[in-house]
Enzyme design. Structure first.
Site, PDB file in Angstrom:
ATOM      1  N   ARG A 124      14.200 -17.845  10.753  1.00 53.44           N
ATOM      2  CA  ARG A 124      13.814 -17.977  12.150  1.00 53.44           C
ATOM      3  C   ARG A 124      13.515 -16.616  12.782  1.00 53.44           C
ATOM      4  O   ARG A 124      12.959 -16.554  13.874  1.00 53.44           O
ATOM      5  CB  ARG A 124      14.938 -18.656  12.935  1.00 53.44           C
ATOM      6  N   GLU A 161      -7.788 -18.831  13.674  1.00 56.33           N
ATOM      7  CA  GLU A 161      -6.546 -19.001  12.915  1.00 56.33           C
ATOM      8  C   GLU A 161      -6.443 -17.930  11.816  1.00 56.33           C
ATOM      9  O   GLU A 161      -5.367 -17.367  11.586  1.00 56.33           O
ATOM     10  CB  GLU A 161      -6.485 -20.426  12.332  1.00 56.33           C
ATOM     11  N   ASN A 188      22.076 -19.834  21.999  1.00 53.69           N
ATOM     12  CA  ASN A 188      20.617 -19.709  21.816  1.00 53.69           C
ATOM     13  C   ASN A 188      19.961 -20.071  23.137  1.00 53.69           C
ATOM     14  O   ASN A 188      20.412 -20.988  23.810  1.00 53.69           O
ATOM     15  CB  ASN A 188      20.096 -20.719  20.781  1.00 53.69           C
ATOM     16  N   GLY A 189      18.863 -19.409  23.470  1.00 49.73           N
ATOM     17  CA  GLY A 189      18.144 -19.750  24.702  1.00 49.73           C
ATOM     18  C   GLY A 189      18.297 -18.653  25.732  1.00 49.73           C
ATOM     19  O   GLY A 189      18.649 -17.518  25.401  1.00 49.73           O
ATOM     20  N   GLU A 216      -0.713 -11.271  12.440  1.00 54.20           N
ATOM     21  CA  GLU A 216       0.743 -11.484  12.537  1.00 54.20           C
ATOM     22  C   GLU A 216       1.493 -11.049  11.296  1.00 54.20           C
ATOM     23  O   GLU A 216       2.610 -10.586  11.389  1.00 54.20           O
ATOM     24  CB  GLU A 216       1.090 -12.929  12.920  1.00 54.20           C
ATOM     25  N   LYS A 271      -3.475 -15.130  11.506  1.00 56.90           N
ATOM     26  CA  LYS A 271      -2.672 -14.923  10.284  1.00 56.90           C
ATOM     27  C   LYS A 271      -2.704 -13.444   9.906  1.00 56.90           C
ATOM     28  O   LYS A 271      -1.678 -12.853   9.594  1.00 56.90           O
ATOM     29  CB  LYS A 271      -3.208 -15.746   9.103  1.00 56.90           C
ATOM     30  N   CYS A 290      17.019 -16.840  17.795  1.00 53.67           N
ATOM     31  CA  CYS A 290      18.451 -16.886  17.511  1.00 53.67           C
ATOM     32  C   CYS A 290      18.817 -18.109  16.667  1.00 53.67           C
ATOM     33  O   CYS A 290      18.122 -19.122  16.688  1.00 53.67           O
ATOM     34  CB  CYS A 290      19.226 -16.965  18.811  1.00 53.67           C
ATOM     35  N   LYS A 311      10.072 -17.997  14.210  1.00 51.72           N
ATOM     36  CA  LYS A 311       9.452 -19.230  13.758  1.00 51.72           C
ATOM     37  C   LYS A 311       9.333 -20.237  14.892  1.00 51.72           C
ATOM     38  O   LYS A 311       8.320 -20.901  15.046  1.00 51.72           O
ATOM     39  CB  LYS A 311      10.311 -19.829  12.629  1.00 51.72           C
ATOM     40  N   HIS A 352     -23.554 -11.633  22.866  1.00 52.51           N
ATOM     41  CA  HIS A 352     -23.126 -11.441  24.258  1.00 52.51           C
ATOM     42  C   HIS A 352     -22.039 -10.373  24.377  1.00 52.51           C
ATOM     43  O   HIS A 352     -21.312 -10.344  25.371  1.00 52.51           O
ATOM     44  CB  HIS A 352     -22.628 -12.770  24.843  1.00 52.51           C
ATOM     45  N   TRP A 385      18.209 -12.693  18.270  1.00 49.84           N
ATOM     46  CA  TRP A 385      16.872 -12.110  18.429  1.00 49.84           C
ATOM     47  C   TRP A 385      16.824 -11.599  19.851  1.00 49.84           C
ATOM     48  O   TRP A 385      16.874 -12.377  20.803  1.00 49.84           O
ATOM     49  CB  TRP A 385      15.819 -13.195  18.185  1.00 49.84           C
TER      50      TRP A 385
HETATM   51  O1  M6R Z   1       6.279 -24.881  16.405  1.00 50.78           O
HETATM   52  P1  M6R Z   1       4.969 -24.743  17.094  1.00 50.78           P
HETATM   53  O2  M6R Z   1       3.826 -25.244  16.272  1.00 50.78           O
HETATM   54  O3  M6R Z   1       4.954 -25.367  18.452  1.00 50.78           O
HETATM   55  O4  M6R Z   1       4.767 -23.202  17.324  1.00 50.78           O
HETATM   56  C1  M6R Z   1       3.705 -22.698  18.097  1.00 50.78           C
HETATM   57  C2  M6R Z   1       3.368 -21.286  17.679  1.00 50.78           C
HETATM   58  O5  M6R Z   1       4.433 -20.430  17.998  1.00 50.78           O
HETATM   59  C3  M6R Z   1       3.094 -21.210  16.172  1.00 50.78           C
HETATM   60  O6  M6R Z   1       2.085 -22.104  15.827  1.00 50.78           O
HETATM   61  C4  M6R Z   1       2.703 -19.793  15.759  1.00 50.78           C
HETATM   62  O7  M6R Z   1       1.488 -19.438  16.366  1.00 50.78           O
HETATM   63  C5  M6R Z   1       2.565 -19.737  14.252  1.00 50.78           C
HETATM   64  N1  M6R Z   1       3.853 -19.849  13.604  1.00 50.78           N
HETATM   65  C6  M6R Z   1       1.905 -18.469  13.806  1.00 50.78           C
HETATM   66  O8  M6R Z   1       1.713 -18.486  12.433  1.00 50.78           O
END
Ligand code: M6R
Length: 690
Positions: A33, A564, A116-117, A571, A568, A2, A685, A587, A89
């Protein structure tokens, strides 16, 4: 996640259309966001009339809905006015107009709120309020806040004398959970109250003249007497009365030379990117601050004086430029951010790494270095990409410092109630500095007396404020939901910390010097990898795009790259992808490998090269045809293999280069799949809920 934006003009004539435009533009700046619906509230023509517009989908759909309102006089000018807006959101209830914010107290919109929250006790509040006769229209937790405000207002005996601030204090006392909220009310025209607990909120100020002072005094005190006492027979009890103990002080910053209110505009937002085009003069609210803006003056209140909480809030100057948060010539923020890495890594090292003397100096850690060196163990705690940066640097951290390092996913760390002691050092890595799981883990460690170190990209964020010390990664604003440049900058920040911690160990001098030379060459090396982008685009289009799944394998320093890279890919392109530690292949995961399973194998020249080679043989023996990420000039690799060739660097920094082709591949796969790359589905985000 949000987003909140509000605009209040005082002694400044602005027409209704411009107010709506400022609000929707503010929401557009928060689009990155992630959200599913949007709404706003502005004043109507008659006293006590508030207009609320809400729409599912993008802010553009809300703007269209507003444009269609032909019966409204959009030219009407307001000298003073308060409007607020929100991108939602969905957490409680589907994306729908009715569930979107602002939420209202009643059909006359006496109180409106954006939030928000998450309010964790909203069910109990709702039950109580429904019993009192309040009718709810949405499925959200937020609506209980608006109804509660009206309940407190209605419950006053005799003349209604409660101030807006005291009313919100009464509301806040009943809420559990995390929030940033803004209130508007027909009973308090042109006035706004904003508060936060665990969710960020800042206030931008714009005046024709410079402000007189650069701080606002905090006023401490309880809530006023008019707030109703306990609700009889309710399943939850509302708090009882508190006697007011106000300490009045003057908000000198906002008055003119002769002490009178002056022309002023306020921009409130959950994120500085919505404010920066209007003003760079901002004030960050702290948890439990209650800000009130009335007749041009901003006052900050708190229910009680807490130890260690400053009695002033500084007015600061934001250092980001709007241009920095715009896409420039790139098609997507994600693409721009991948391409920014030659610069962002320099910004992370600027003023900290001296390449001539081979010295690292991190001002934010300086006085804590002896404590960290003496600690029993170091625990890295983070989520998602930030966790991967911890994993990527754990080995070099242990090698340089000889302190045991463990890595923890913040959510699991909390679930396990992991034992933490006073002689532990806990490092919290978070791009946003606002990730709920990481913040909660940090508070858990603070309570247990551990030294808490923050590594974040966001100055003024909860993690940077609440940790004992830390390092800002200075990667610049990251807009795309997929973290790219934050990963490489976090990686470097952690390597720099390890180098500085080990500077008292002469046996490590050569190793440190080698790494610092590798860091020096890094921007040029990243540019070399970016130069093969077209090759990667072709690989995505011709080889991988139609596949259902992709395995990414490697070991040692490259294990984190595999995880990682796979994160990527899944996601942003929605393709299933899995990062596999090559040592674990035999394994279990080897069962997946055949001539149809796409595999990327990271096989760069380090001490584990022979072992990765054997993984390659295991894969090819099952007719797998992996794409190999290897170093330029590695002639030992079969000429028929598909390769992605990248420069060779120091083993512990190689992951800063192997990740770049995977970031680019994920970006191209997402574009080919027609995904809205910067706003992938179901993701936000900044994840400010547990
Ligand atoms: O803001 P942060 O680094 O704490 O966020 C943690 C994760 O939500 C964030 O790293 C997320 O995995 C990435 N945006 C994915 O690309």
């Amino acid at each position: 996640m949000c987003g909140i934006f509000a605009y209040l003009n005082y002694l400044t004539a602005v027409d209704r259309q411009s107010i709506a435009d400022i609000l929707t533009q503010g929401l557009k700046r928060l689009e990155y966001r992630g959200y599913d619906s949007a709404g706003l509230a502005i004043d109507g023509d008659s006293d006590g009339e508030v207009l609320i517009f809400k729409e599912v989908g993008k802010v553009a759909s809300l703007q269209k809905l507003i444009q269609e309102q032909n019966t409204i006089d959009w030219t009407k000018t307001f000298t003073s006015h308060c409007g607020m807006a929100h991108t939602r959101w969905a957490t409680h209830g589907q994306p729908s107009r009715i569930n979107s914010h602002p939420h209202r107290s009643d059909t006359k919109n006496e109180f409106t709120v954006v939030h928000n929250g998450i309010i964790t006790n909203y069910r109990e509040l709702r039950l109580v309020l429904e019993k009192k006769g309040y009718t709810f229209e949405s499925e959200t937790d937020t609506e209980a806040i608006a109804k509660l405000a009206k309940y407190i207002w209605d419950s006053q005996k005799g003349n209604k004398t409660l101030t807006f601030t005291d009313l919100v204090k009464g509301v806040v006392k009943e809420l559990e959970g995390a929030f940033a909220m803004i209130f508007k009310s027909v009973h308090f025209p042109n006035e706004i109250v904003a508060t936060r607990r665990g969710s960020p909120l800042l206030i931008g100020v714009k005046t024709p003249k410079k402000l007189k002072v650069d701080f606002v005094d905090v006023e401490f005190g309880g809530i006023a007497e008019e707030i109703p006492a306990e609700v009889e027979g309710a399943p939850t009890t509302f708090s009882s009365l508190e006697v007011p103990k106000l300490r009045r002080s003057e908000s000198r910053a906002f008055l003119s030379e002769d002490g009178l209110p002056q022309q002023i505009e306020y921009f409130l937002a959950s994120d500085p990117s919505a404010v920066v085009e209007h003003t760079k003069t901002v004030l960050y609210l702290l948890d439990d601050d209650i800000a009130n803006i009335r007749e041009g003056e901003l006052r900050i209140h708190r229910l009680r004086r807490d130890d260690g909480i400053s009695s002033i809030r500084s007015i600061q100057t934001l250092e980001i430029e709007l241009a920095e948060i715009m896409k420039g010539s790139f098609d997507h923020f994600m693409q721009k951010e991948i391409y920014e890495q030659p610069e962002s890594v320099v910004n992370t090292m600027r003023g900290r790494v001296n390449f001539d003397t081979h010295k690292v100096t991190l001002g934010g850690l300086k006085t804590y270095l002896p404590t960290i060196r003496r600690c029993r163990r170091i625990v890295f705690i983070a989520c998602g990409t930030s966790y991967h940066s911890a994993l990527a640097t754990r080995a070099i951290f242990e090698e340089l410092t000889e302190i045991p390092v463990s890595t923890e996913l913040a959510s699991d760390f909390l679930d396990r109630k992991t034992p933490i002691f006073r002689d532990d050092v806990c490092v919290f890595i978070s791009q946003s500095g606002e990730t709920a799981d990481t913040i909660l883990a940090m508070r858990y460690c603070l309570e247990r007396g551990a030294l808490c170190v923050g590594v974040t990209n966001t100055v003024g964020s909860s993690i940077s404020r609440e940790s004992h010390c830390g390092v800002h990664i200075n990667a610049g604003p990251e807009i795309g939901v997929a973290s790219t440049k934050a990963y490489t900058s976090q990686f470097i920040a952690l390597v720099m910390i390890a180098i500085q911690l080990s500077e008292d160990r002469t046996s490590m001098t050569d190793r440190r010097n080698e790494i610092i030379d590798g860091l020096h060459a890094l921007p040029g090396h990243i540019k070399e990898v970016l130069a093969i982008d077209q090759e990667l685009q072709r690989l995505a289009r011709d080889v991988l795009h139609k596949e259902k799944s992709l395995l990414i394998m490697g070991r040692g320093f490259q294990h984190a790259t595999c995880l990682e890279g796979a994160l990527k890919i899944k996601e942003v392109s929605y393709m299933h992808s899995e990062g596999i530690l090559a040592g674990e292949l035999k394994h279990g995961p080897l069962a997946l490998v055949d001539e149809n399973m796409p595999v990327i194998l990271i096989m760069t020249r380090d001490s584990l090269y022979p072992k990765v080679r054997s993984a390659l043989e295991q894969v090819t023996a099952r007719k797998g045809q992996p794409i190999i990420i290897c170093n330029k000039g590695d002639d030992a690799i079969n000429a028929e293999s598909k390769t992605i060739r990248i420069p060779q660097t120091v083993d512990c920094l190689q992951g800063l280069l192997t990740i770049v082709p995977l970031q680019l591949l994920s970006y191209h796969l997402a574009c080919l799949a027609g995904v809205d790359v910067d706003f992938p589905r179901n993701l936000a985000k900044s994840v400010t809920v547990e």
